[in-house]
Design an enzyme around this catalytic site. Sequence first.
Site, mmCIF file in Angstrom:
data_model
loop_
_atom_site.group_PDB
_atom_site.id
_atom_site.type_symbol
_atom_site.label_atom_id
_atom_site.label_comp_id
_atom_site.label_asym_id
_atom_site.label_seq_id
_atom_site.Cartn_x
_atom_site.Cartn_y
_atom_site.Cartn_z
ATOM 1 N N LYS A 8 49.284 57.635 -31.395
ATOM 2 C CA LYS A 8 50.129 58.835 -31.389
ATOM 3 C C LYS A 8 50.039 59.479 -30.013
ATOM 4 O O LYS A 8 49.110 59.239 -29.235
ATOM 5 C CB LYS A 8 49.703 59.837 -32.473
ATOM 6 C CG LYS A 8 48.267 60.362 -32.379
ATOM 7 C CD LYS A 8 48.055 61.504 -31.408
ATOM 8 C CE LYS A 8 46.616 61.991 -31.386
ATOM 9 N NZ LYS A 8 46.310 62.862 -30.210
ATOM 10 N N PRO A 98 43.819 52.031 -26.578
ATOM 11 C CA PRO A 98 42.684 52.367 -25.711
ATOM 12 C C PRO A 98 41.822 53.465 -26.331
ATOM 13 O O PRO A 98 42.324 54.353 -27.020
ATOM 14 C CB PRO A 98 43.346 52.838 -24.415
ATOM 15 C CG PRO A 98 44.732 53.235 -24.805
ATOM 16 C CD PRO A 98 45.118 52.347 -25.943
ATOM 17 N N ALA A 101 41.167 58.095 -25.241
ATOM 18 C CA ALA A 101 42.435 58.239 -24.522
ATOM 19 C C ALA A 101 43.288 59.386 -25.044
ATOM 20 O O ALA A 101 44.330 59.681 -24.472
ATOM 21 C CB ALA A 101 43.226 56.933 -24.621
ATOM 22 N N ASP A 140 42.828 64.749 -37.261
ATOM 23 C CA ASP A 140 44.145 64.117 -37.130
ATOM 24 C C ASP A 140 44.256 62.811 -37.905
ATOM 25 O O ASP A 140 45.273 62.124 -37.810
ATOM 26 C CB ASP A 140 44.520 63.907 -35.658
ATOM 27 C CG ASP A 140 43.521 63.039 -34.904
ATOM 28 O OD1 ASP A 140 42.485 62.680 -35.493
ATOM 29 O OD2 ASP A 140 43.773 62.732 -33.728
#
Length: 277
Positions: A8, A98, A101, A140
């Site tokens: 995201k 990654p 990040a 999240d």
Amino acid sequence: MIVFPIAKINLGLNVVEKRPDGYHNLQTVFYPVPIKDALEVQRMDEGFPSEVDCDLKVTNIAIEGDEQRNLVVRAYQLLKEDFPTLPRIHTHLWKGIPTQAGMGGGSSDCAYMIRLLNELFDLKMSDEKMIQYAARLGADCAFFIKSTPCYAEGIGEKMQAIRLDLSEWYIGVVRPDIPVPTKEAFSLIHPHYPDVCPKDAVMQPVETWRETLVNDFEESVFAQHPEIGEVKAQLYEMGATYAAMSGSGSALFGLFKEQPDTLSRQFPNMFTFCSRL
């Protein structure tokens, strides 16, 4: 069974106030990006000698720390408490997103593990029930149960679906090899409300976002790591209509009207990704 957790980006990220519990209330818009991991689960043979019910093998990108503290394993352990008939499993996680990040890779893996277990073992959980479990594991994580654009408040767990379609845009992502610890990033923030709420800002044309859509972490992160700020400037020089850091970094993204074909050449020795959204 195999699933493909996605990443995201944050469209705007405003730290609006510090909470009594030490966390911070945020305002942000989550938008899915087709950078993917691969998560595979297989039953353990009954006679397989293992001290754990869920083992984990991670490949492609290394993840530090005890595998039993990984969010993928913790998702299994959480569901096992309420679904004791869950069998023992082998888990293989191929990392393409990654790490460190600001792109939610670990949270996505967690949520997709919940979705995978629900389908594979017919747990009959609704999306709402899976969201409740995911929210217990990370602010999240819940977003990735549905992985559709949403506006988020609180610590990121209060979500409201929004109609936002960026499918006509290309995204270029660059992740410098500079980890930005989340705790460090938050310690340098001075909470305040933005001039324009990101929920309202993203409803305007992308061409206006550069003036209205702000990631509050950029000021302190760029001061600590000027190289990260330079990447953002380069994305604009390449023709990005809007560029920003995602989350607390260190990945940056640009939205382009035309495909940025030279991205990997412009940023050698860095993770890069380019796709239509």
